[in-house]
Design a protein around this motif. Structure first.
Motif, short mmCIF file in Angstrom:
data_model
loop_
_atom_site.label_atom_id
_atom_site.label_comp_id
_atom_site.label_asym_id
_atom_site.label_seq_id
_atom_site.Cartn_x
_atom_site.Cartn_y
_atom_site.Cartn_z
N LEU A 1 0.81 -1.30 -0.05
CA LEU A 1 -0.12 0.01 -0.01
C LEU A 1 0.72 1.20 -0.02
O LEU A 1 0.65 2.09 -0.76
CB LEU A 1 -1.02 -0.14 1.28
CG LEU A 1 -2.24 -1.09 1.30
CD1 LEU A 1 -2.87 -1.10 2.79
CD2 LEU A 1 -2.94 -0.74 -0.06
N MET A 2 2.02 1.29 0.74
CA MET A 2 2.87 2.35 0.97
C MET A 2 3.43 2.47 -0.52
O MET A 2 3.59 3.81 -1.14
CB MET A 2 3.75 2.28 2.07
CG MET A 2 3.58 2.52 3.18
SD MET A 2 2.72 4.32 3.81
CE MET A 2 4.27 5.15 3.22
N PHE A 3 3.81 1.53 -0.90
CA PHE A 3 4.46 1.75 -2.60
C PHE A 3 3.41 2.24 -3.71
O PHE A 3 3.76 3.25 -4.37
CB PHE A 3 5.01 0.33 -3.18
CG PHE A 3 5.44 0.39 -4.54
CD1 PHE A 3 6.71 0.89 -4.73
CD2 PHE A 3 4.64 0.16 -5.66
CE1 PHE A 3 7.32 0.90 -6.09
CE2 PHE A 3 5.38 0.11 -6.75
CZ PHE A 3 6.44 0.51 -7.28
N MET A 4 2.07 1.66 -3.67
CA MET A 4 1.21 2.32 -4.59
C MET A 4 0.90 3.95 -4.14
O MET A 4 0.68 4.72 -4.93
CB MET A 4 -0.19 1.55 -4.26
CG MET A 4 -0.12 0.29 -4.84
SD MET A 4 -1.48 -0.88 -4.63
CE MET A 4 -2.74 0.13 -4.42
N PRO B 1 14.40 2.75 2.60
CA PRO B 1 14.55 2.96 4.12
C PRO B 1 13.36 2.19 4.99
O PRO B 1 13.49 1.71 5.88
CB PRO B 1 14.56 4.25 4.31
CG PRO B 1 14.85 5.04 2.97
CD PRO B 1 14.25 3.97 2.06
N LEU B 2 12.12 2.33 4.33
CA LEU B 2 10.84 1.80 5.13
C LEU B 2 11.03 0.33 4.93
O LEU B 2 10.75 -0.46 6.15
CB LEU B 2 9.62 2.39 4.32
CG LEU B 2 8.34 1.78 4.63
CD1 LEU B 2 8.12 2.46 6.15
CD2 LEU B 2 7.12 2.16 3.94
N THR B 3 11.20 -0.38 4.06
CA THR B 3 11.33 -2.02 3.86
C THR B 3 12.46 -2.36 4.73
O THR B 3 12.09 -3.21 5.57
CB THR B 3 11.51 -2.23 2.40
OG1 THR B 3 10.65 -1.59 1.66
CG2 THR B 3 11.61 -3.60 2.23
N THR C 1 3.15 5.95 -2.61
CA THR C 1 4.26 6.64 -3.03
C THR C 1 4.59 6.84 -4.41
O THR C 1 5.13 7.77 -4.74
CB THR C 1 5.57 6.28 -2.01
OG1 THR C 1 5.83 5.01 -2.39
CG2 THR C 1 5.40 6.60 -0.59
N TYR C 2 4.07 5.85 -5.11
CA TYR C 2 4.46 5.92 -6.59
C TYR C 2 3.69 6.73 -7.29
O TYR C 2 4.13 7.44 -8.29
CB TYR C 2 4.16 4.38 -7.20
CG TYR C 2 4.47 4.27 -8.43
CD1 TYR C 2 5.78 3.97 -9.00
CD2 TYR C 2 3.59 4.25 -9.52
CE1 TYR C 2 6.00 3.72 -10.08
CE2 TYR C 2 3.94 4.35 -10.92
CZ TYR C 2 5.18 3.93 -11.26
OH TYR C 2 5.48 3.76 -12.52
N SER C 3 2.53 7.21 -6.65
CA SER C 3 1.61 8.28 -7.30
C SER C 3 2.34 9.68 -7.12
O SER C 3 2.01 10.50 -8.02
CB SER C 3 0.38 8.14 -7.02
OG SER C 3 0.17 8.40 -5.50
N TYR C 4 3.15 9.77 -6.09
CA TYR C 4 3.85 11.21 -6.04
C TYR C 4 5.21 11.21 -6.28
O TYR C 4 5.91 11.74 -6.03
CB TYR C 4 3.81 11.24 -4.40
CG TYR C 4 2.34 11.61 -4.00
CD1 TYR C 4 1.84 13.23 -4.20
CD2 TYR C 4 1.66 10.80 -3.32
CE1 TYR C 4 0.88 13.36 -3.95
CE2 TYR C 4 0.26 11.11 -2.83
CZ TYR C 4 -0.16 12.58 -3.28
OH TYR C 4 -1.25 12.87 -2.59
N HIS C 5 5.63 9.95 -7.12
CA HIS C 5 7.02 9.87 -7.71
C HIS C 5 8.04 9.83 -6.59
O HIS C 5 9.23 10.42 -6.86
CB HIS C 5 7.27 10.57 -8.86
CG HIS C 5 6.37 10.53 -9.67
ND1 HIS C 5 6.24 9.52 -10.47
CD2 HIS C 5 5.21 11.42 -10.29
CE1 HIS C 5 4.91 9.79 -11.55
NE2 HIS C 5 4.56 10.91 -11.07
N VAL C 6 7.78 9.35 -5.19
CA VAL C 6 8.72 9.38 -4.20
C VAL C 6 9.18 8.19 -3.88
O VAL C 6 9.74 7.89 -2.80
CB VAL C 6 8.22 10.26 -3.03
CG1 VAL C 6 8.50 11.64 -3.34
CG2 VAL C 6 7.16 9.94 -2.45
#
Length: 181
Positions: free
Chosen positions: A38-41, A55-57, A43-48
């Motif tokens: 969910l975090m990837f989805m 670091p999160l993983t 953050t992907y939309s904001y290109h970060v």
């Protein structure tokens, strides 16, 4: 069957603890994987995602590893102090809470106060909804089983002394224990 307590054998304790810790970490790992997805989805939309995800993983992996290693001691301590009773009239799982280490005493008290989780389980055989014999355990549920906190369910591990005697007793009284195949 006479009322004698069944405890996990000392020589089988490591096997039981490893199995339970692995079961718990799979559950936690599943939740962490969903969270990371969910975090990837997001953050992907904001290109970060390239900046944040590594670091999160890494941080979540360290937390999961810490929980896994810490759980060995806690599960082992609880397992040493747990006694199971299976008779023709009652099924019980009793934990000697006063003999647990301080961290487990605190966790048991907090879980009971906050979530209603009871470490001691007891119910008459007449209230059993189902009994399932699995390769590593016997799972007995009563009519009041609560999936959210586990109340109303007793899991008897194969590592207890006289496991096969308990298994045979339940099999001989299959109707009474509502044994499912």
């Amino acid at each position: 069957m006479r009322k004698t307590g069944h405890r996990i054998k000392n020589e089988e304790l490591d096997s039981y603890v490893k199995r339970e810790a692995t079961r718990n970490i799979k559950r936690i790992g599943g939740f962490m994987a969903i969270f990371v997805g969910l975090m990837f989805m997001f953050t992907y939309s904001y290109h970060v995602h390239g900046i944040i995800m590594l670091p999160l993983t890494s941080m979540l992996s360290v937390i999961v590893l810490f929980i896994y290693l810490f759980s060995f001691n806690q599960i082992g301590n609880i397992a040493k102090k747990t006694t199971f009773f299976v008779t023709a009239t009652k099924v019980e799982k009793l934990v000697a809470k006063g003999e647990l280490n301080l961290a487990n005493q605190f966790a048991q008290a907090r879980n009971e106060a906050r979530y209603g989780i009871k470490s001691d389980q007891s119910f008459p055989v007449s209230e059993i909804e189902s009994t399932v014999i699995k390769p590593y355990e016997i799972v007995i549920k009563n009519y009041d089983y609560n999936i959210l906190n586990g109340n109303g369910k007793i899991v008897i591990p194969k590592e207890i002394n006289d496991f096969y005697v308990v298994k045979q007793f339940i099999t001989e009284n299959a109707t009474k224990f509502k044994l499912q195949s």
